[in-house]
Design an enzyme around this catalytic site. Sequence first.
Site, PDB file in Angstrom:
ATOM      1  CB  SER A 140       8.428  -3.172   7.926  1.00 26.06           C
ATOM      2  OG  SER A 140       7.791  -2.545   6.626  1.00 26.06           O
ATOM      3  CE  LYS A 166       5.888   0.144   7.946  1.00 25.60           C
ATOM      4  NZ  LYS A 166       7.093   2.172   7.708  1.00 25.60           N
ATOM      5  CE  LYS A 168       5.329  -1.854   4.591  1.00 30.67           C
ATOM      6  NZ  LYS A 168       5.139  -0.296   4.174  1.00 30.67           N
ATOM      7  CG  ASP A 193       3.724   2.545   5.925  1.00 27.73           C
ATOM      8  OD1 ASP A 193       2.927   2.739   5.233  1.00 27.73           O
ATOM      9  OD2 ASP A 193       4.876   1.357   5.458  1.00 27.73           O
ATOM     10  CD  GLU A 218       4.610   4.317   7.919  1.00 25.91           C
ATOM     11  OE1 GLU A 218       4.795   3.513   9.003  1.00 25.91           O
ATOM     12  OE2 GLU A 218       5.774   4.505   7.148  1.00 25.91           O
ATOM     13  CE  LYS A 267      10.186   5.246   4.775  1.00 32.73           C
ATOM     14  NZ  LYS A 267       9.547   4.454   3.306  1.00 32.73           N
ATOM     15  N   GLY A 295      12.612   3.284   7.418  1.00 32.95           N
ATOM     16  CA  GLY A 295      13.552   2.561   6.579  1.00 32.95           C
ATOM     17  C   GLY A 295      12.961   1.795   5.036  1.00 32.95           C
TER      18      GLY A 295
HETATM   19  O1  OSB Z   1       6.850   3.172   3.694  1.00 29.47           O
HETATM   20  O2  OSB Z   1       8.075   2.482   5.435  1.00 29.47           O
HETATM   21  C1  OSB Z   1       7.592   2.289   4.071  1.00 29.47           C
HETATM   22  C2  OSB Z   1      10.242  -0.184   2.703  1.00 29.47           C
HETATM   23  C3  OSB Z   1      10.416   0.401   1.289  1.00 29.47           C
HETATM   24  C4  OSB Z   1       9.279   1.409   0.902  1.00 29.47           C
HETATM   25  C5  OSB Z   1       8.607   1.701   1.826  1.00 29.47           C
HETATM   26  C6  OSB Z   1       8.989   1.181   2.912  1.00 29.47           C
HETATM   27  C7  OSB Z   1       9.011   0.252   3.721  1.00 29.47           C
HETATM   28  C8  OSB Z   1       9.201  -0.429   5.065  1.00 29.47           C
HETATM   29  C9  OSB Z   1      10.583  -1.165   5.368  1.00 29.47           C
HETATM   30  O3  OSB Z   1       8.302  -0.583   5.298  1.00 29.47           O
HETATM   31  C10 OSB Z   1      11.403  -0.508   6.743  1.00 29.47           C
HETATM   32  C11 OSB Z   1      12.691  -1.407   6.463  1.00 29.47           C
HETATM   33  O4  OSB Z   1      12.371  -2.108   7.455  1.00 29.47           O
HETATM   34  O5  OSB Z   1      13.246  -0.697   6.321  1.00 29.47           O
HETATM   35 MG    MG Z   2       6.083   3.916   4.717  1.00 23.63          MG
END
Ligand code: OSB
Ligand code: MG
Length: 373
Positions: A140, A166, A168, A193, A218, A267, A295
Amino acid sequence: MKIEAIDLYYISQPLIRPFVTSFGPQQDRDCLLLALHSEGLVGWGECVATNDPGYSYETAKTAWHILSDFLIPKTLGQELQEPEDLQSWHRFVRGHPLAKAAIDQAAWDLTAQRDGLSMAQKLAAPYDEGPRDCVPVGVSIGIQPSISQTLVLIEQHIEKGYRRIKLKIKPGYDVQLASAVRERFPTLSFMLDANSAYTLEDTPVLQALDAFDLLMLEQPLGHDDIYNHSKLRPQIKTPLCLDESIVSLDHARFALEIGACDIINIKPTRVTGWTVARQIHDLSVEAGIGLWVGGMLETGVGRAAQLALASLPGFNLPGDISATERYYVPDIVAPFLLNSEDGTITVPDGPGLGIEIDFERLSYVTLQHEIFK
Ligand code: OSB
Ligand code: MG
């Protein structure tokens, strides 16, 4: 197993690089670690609530309060047979799933050690198939200062062996980004996401993303919404994945019944822990939808338990369980490394979580430590 003592640690670790989402940047990551003691064994759990109430209303400080004033006093001295026992003990606290999940994870670790099993084996006990040895993982990538910097980072992660990326997004940093990525990497498996940054009024923008053959989109709409996602879904071609909205087994059922998503990001911490995560896994398998483990920038303590969950048979998409060296060097446990030849991480097979805490590092990053007896 009588719960004889519980340790609670408030820790803060610098991230290797700031992680930026549609709700802002993060540089130092606070979280809590918790240890359950019984019969000479120690089970570890991580509370992923962090410095700010961006992703969740919980913060590391609210979790400290809820754990130390309510959940820990209720748990201490009790006879724990199985992790499922926590469901009734902790029901008196409404909400606060991230706080509850720290004890839940530790209870799975502790009871798996008692049973002489890895946490993956214990979680997989109800299924014919055993846990997988290795699980496919993706990365991510947070919002970068520019699209060109994002392309460089993607390239670096592909070179490391990651097979799914992924990114953001937020309003104004979406279609151009997706277009540039697809142009530069024509066959890349990538997804976006939005962390709830859009509304139904943005449907034309979300439709414009159809052009880029995304693996999924997402959580585009409200963090507490399911209904509007069911309205959006038939209007876009990209498979829709829910993260924030799925806070319980019931909410997963609501989403599936009204057709709000194609895919669920589970999660475990968002749903009070691994007991409920496995129930959502079972429901999703029955519904035949896409499923992966999300995560929250976990330390290796939390990553070990995510890997155990991801080893279950119903997970059919790579999870956000990238190598811990992306976030914390050093970490408080030995790093989980990517198997670069196939983009997987090996699921720990030692007793319980299969980790060994580096207490020197733990004390270095600890801001507060309390022992409850
Ligand atoms: O939305 O998936 C999410 C991290 C912190 C809070 C929300 C999210 C995330 C990530 C990181 O996308 C996922 C990871 O590498 O742990
Ligand atoms: Mg997410």
